[in-house]
Design a protein around this motif. Sequence first.
Motif, PDB file in Angstrom:
ATOM      1  N   ARG A 148       0.549  -1.136   0.337  1.00  0.00           N
ATOM      2  CA  ARG A 148      -0.103   0.036  -0.129  1.00  0.00           C
ATOM      3  C   ARG A 148       0.861   1.395   0.509  1.00  0.00           C
ATOM      4  O   ARG A 148       0.204   1.920   0.187  1.00  0.00           O
ATOM      5  CB  ARG A 148      -0.741  -0.017   1.330  1.00  0.00           C
ATOM      6  CG  ARG A 148      -2.020  -1.614   0.851  1.00  0.00           C
ATOM      7  CD  ARG A 148      -3.043  -1.405   2.584  1.00  0.00           C
ATOM      8  NE  ARG A 148      -3.587  -2.183   2.731  1.00  0.00           N
ATOM      9  CZ  ARG A 148      -4.591  -2.796   3.288  1.00  0.00           C
ATOM     10  NH1 ARG A 148      -4.613  -2.101   4.762  1.00  0.00           N
ATOM     11  NH2 ARG A 148      -5.155  -3.826   4.254  1.00  0.00           N
ATOM     12  N   MET A 149       2.148   1.188  -0.057  1.00  0.00           N
ATOM     13  CA  MET A 149       2.616   2.342  -0.378  1.00  0.00           C
ATOM     14  C   MET A 149       2.481   3.335  -1.413  1.00  0.00           C
ATOM     15  O   MET A 149       1.962   4.682  -1.353  1.00  0.00           O
ATOM     16  CB  MET A 149       4.158   2.108  -0.782  1.00  0.00           C
ATOM     17  CG  MET A 149       5.457   0.584  -0.064  1.00  0.00           C
ATOM     18  SD  MET A 149       5.366   2.063   1.356  1.00  0.00           S
ATOM     19  CE  MET A 149       6.542   3.165   1.096  1.00  0.00           C
ATOM     20  N   HIS A 150       1.290   3.151  -2.551  1.00  0.00           N
ATOM     21  CA  HIS A 150       0.897   4.104  -3.146  1.00  0.00           C
ATOM     22  C   HIS A 150      -0.235   4.678  -2.508  1.00  0.00           C
ATOM     23  O   HIS A 150      -0.495   5.962  -2.951  1.00  0.00           O
ATOM     24  CB  HIS A 150       0.878   3.117  -4.533  1.00  0.00           C
ATOM     25  CG  HIS A 150      -0.481   2.128  -4.837  1.00  0.00           C
ATOM     26  ND1 HIS A 150      -0.152   1.143  -4.443  1.00  0.00           N
ATOM     27  CD2 HIS A 150      -1.719   2.490  -4.848  1.00  0.00           C
ATOM     28  CE1 HIS A 150      -0.798   0.044  -3.988  1.00  0.00           C
ATOM     29  NE2 HIS A 150      -2.194   0.976  -4.304  1.00  0.00           N
ATOM     30  N   TRP A 151      -0.835   3.619  -1.696  1.00  0.00           N
ATOM     31  CA  TRP A 151      -1.723   4.969  -0.915  1.00  0.00           C
ATOM     32  C   TRP A 151      -1.038   6.229   0.221  1.00  0.00           C
ATOM     33  O   TRP A 151      -1.874   7.729  -0.153  1.00  0.00           O
ATOM     34  CB  TRP A 151      -2.564   4.038   0.335  1.00  0.00           C
ATOM     35  CG  TRP A 151      -3.154   2.516  -0.227  1.00  0.00           C
ATOM     36  CD1 TRP A 151      -3.450   2.025  -1.235  1.00  0.00           C
ATOM     37  CD2 TRP A 151      -4.064   2.549   0.228  1.00  0.00           C
ATOM     38  NE1 TRP A 151      -4.391   0.696  -1.812  1.00  0.00           N
ATOM     39  CE2 TRP A 151      -4.832   1.356  -0.237  1.00  0.00           C
ATOM     40  CE3 TRP A 151      -4.745   2.504   1.271  1.00  0.00           C
ATOM     41  CZ2 TRP A 151      -5.800   0.404   0.013  1.00  0.00           C
ATOM     42  CZ3 TRP A 151      -5.859   1.506   2.316  1.00  0.00           C
ATOM     43  CH2 TRP A 151      -6.274   0.223   1.063  1.00  0.00           C
ATOM     44  N   LEU A 152      -0.010   5.767   0.418  1.00  0.00           N
ATOM     45  CA  LEU A 152       0.543   6.798   1.500  1.00  0.00           C
ATOM     46  C   LEU A 152       0.720   7.776   0.725  1.00  0.00           C
ATOM     47  O   LEU A 152       1.169   8.886   1.364  1.00  0.00           O
ATOM     48  CB  LEU A 152       1.846   5.682   2.074  1.00  0.00           C
ATOM     49  CG  LEU A 152       2.521   6.548   3.068  1.00  0.00           C
ATOM     50  CD1 LEU A 152       1.449   7.486   3.948  1.00  0.00           C
ATOM     51  CD2 LEU A 152       3.505   5.777   3.829  1.00  0.00           C
ATOM     52  N   ALA A 153       1.850   7.486  -0.376  1.00  0.00           N
ATOM     53  CA  ALA A 153       2.129   8.646  -1.610  1.00  0.00           C
ATOM     54  C   ALA A 153       1.461   9.502  -1.537  1.00  0.00           C
ATOM     55  O   ALA A 153       0.991  10.582  -2.096  1.00  0.00           O
ATOM     56  CB  ALA A 153       2.741   8.254  -2.659  1.00  0.00           C
ATOM     57  N   GLU A 154       0.412   9.237  -2.065  1.00  0.00           N
ATOM     58  CA  GLU A 154      -1.073  10.111  -2.545  1.00  0.00           C
ATOM     59  C   GLU A 154      -1.663  10.722  -1.360  1.00  0.00           C
ATOM     60  O   GLU A 154      -1.823  11.971  -1.074  1.00  0.00           O
ATOM     61  CB  GLU A 154      -1.968   9.364  -2.758  1.00  0.00           C
ATOM     62  CG  GLU A 154      -3.429   9.987  -3.981  1.00  0.00           C
ATOM     63  CD  GLU A 154      -3.839   9.149  -5.007  1.00  0.00           C
ATOM     64  OE1 GLU A 154      -5.312   9.231  -5.445  1.00  0.00           O
ATOM     65  OE2 GLU A 154      -3.676   7.630  -4.985  1.00  0.00           O
ATOM     66  N   GLU A 155      -1.399  10.086  -0.221  1.00  0.00           N
ATOM     67  CA  GLU A 155      -1.914  11.136   0.614  1.00  0.00           C
ATOM     68  C   GLU A 155      -1.350  11.774   1.214  1.00  0.00           C
ATOM     69  O   GLU A 155      -1.519  12.906   1.804  1.00  0.00           O
ATOM     70  CB  GLU A 155      -3.021   9.283   1.953  1.00  0.00           C
ATOM     71  CG  GLU A 155      -3.672   8.582   1.921  1.00  0.00           C
ATOM     72  CD  GLU A 155      -5.035   9.288   1.976  1.00  0.00           C
ATOM     73  OE1 GLU A 155      -4.998  10.514   2.374  1.00  0.00           O
ATOM     74  OE2 GLU A 155      -6.210   8.256   1.783  1.00  0.00           O
ATOM     75  N   ASN A 156      -0.609  11.686   1.349  1.00  0.00           N
ATOM     76  CA  ASN A 156       1.165  12.776   1.355  1.00  0.00           C
ATOM     77  C   ASN A 156       0.443  13.810   0.597  1.00  0.00           C
ATOM     78  O   ASN A 156       1.329  14.699   0.797  1.00  0.00           O
ATOM     79  CB  ASN A 156       2.493  11.880   1.699  1.00  0.00           C
ATOM     80  CG  ASN A 156       1.937  11.090   2.862  1.00  0.00           C
ATOM     81  OD1 ASN A 156       1.871  10.705   3.894  1.00  0.00           O
ATOM     82  ND2 ASN A 156       3.659  10.223   2.703  1.00  0.00           N
TER      83      ASN A 156
END
Length: 393
Positions: free
Chosen positions: A185-193
């Motif tokens: 879920r790293m792409h989740w985190l990148a987008e949220e940040n």
Amino acid sequence: MEFTTLSNNNITIKLVSTTDELRNAVSDLSASQELALDLEFDQNRFTYGFNLCLIQVTAGNGVCYIIDPFEIPDLQPFFSLMENEAIVKIIHHSNNDILLLDKMGCRIRNVMDTDVAAKILNYERSSLATVLKEEFEIEIDKSQQSSNWNKRPLTEQQLQYAAIDVVYLHQVKDKLLAEIERVGRMHWLAEENALLENLRYTESENPHLRLRNASRLTFYDQFILKALYQFRENLGKNLNKPAPYIIPNDALVELASQPDVDIHEWLNHTKGIHGRLKSPKYESKLSEAIVKVKKAAVEQQISHDYPTNQFRRPYRTPETESRKEELTKVQAEIVKQYGEFAGRLIINQSLINEYSYTGKLRCTKKYATTIVLETAASLGIALPQPETGGSAA
């Protein structure tokens, strides 16, 4: 001033209170690839407005800088550090920190929010204290959480508490990111940040109408309320007191609904009125403000009618209920797969309600949009092509 007394930790706390000390701290911190950051601020609790009181920042090398903005006339060296895209800024629950920095003219870059990371991993409670206790068995003292950060000099207890909010963040970040990477879920985190970085501070439009029961006033009364609200704001600024401490919100709305009342009697028989407002000087100013706005209301022919309730929900129909049921099924499946708290990042009730009433699926997150559409397809539910903007998943 320097303390080395954080219990069970070899942490040096360096208080930065001069321009030269700030330059030296920034020079030291600039050599790091990751910084942990937290701000202490006052938001209409002890003083007027949204104000920075303290900055805590560490490179995770055993030194925690605590910057006192009250003593330093120009924070630009620190702002430049925050705007450096090459340095990661680790913050836990960064929303207000980002908004305050933006208000002060600093556009922070490369944010890594550990609170969001915890939510992505479906933490039921994502506070820093909870994460530290669950992941590292570290108990932190939160007794200074309600401290008045405007007061000087700062106590050793305040400085220790302030440092605690950042000295563990590198460890927390490493732990959470390892798990996020494991579950893909790293792409989740990148987008949220990235979304957090784009937050911008704005003043509320017509803030007087946000007061409880203000929507029930006539147009005339709302016109009066707007002037009273501004009068209270100006007085709050002058006295450096939160505006509701001058006149409570409910009292302000009450006065707007009966502007012909005897002001002297009203001031002395209304609960919560600040003592300074009861002085002859400020009583006279309030009376003058009311006379002026009443005259302006007559000149502008402000109506005494009641406004249509703009917050009334649209009528429910079989079609709206069908759409709501479909998207609620999608939400339930997402929660089943990802967990309740991670699921809230993907789809929330606001998105469901808007889709129900308008038939438009508004999403701003790419990863969330993909999950919603794929989940709907797996359930045999046909959703329209999502629109960007508006309410976000």
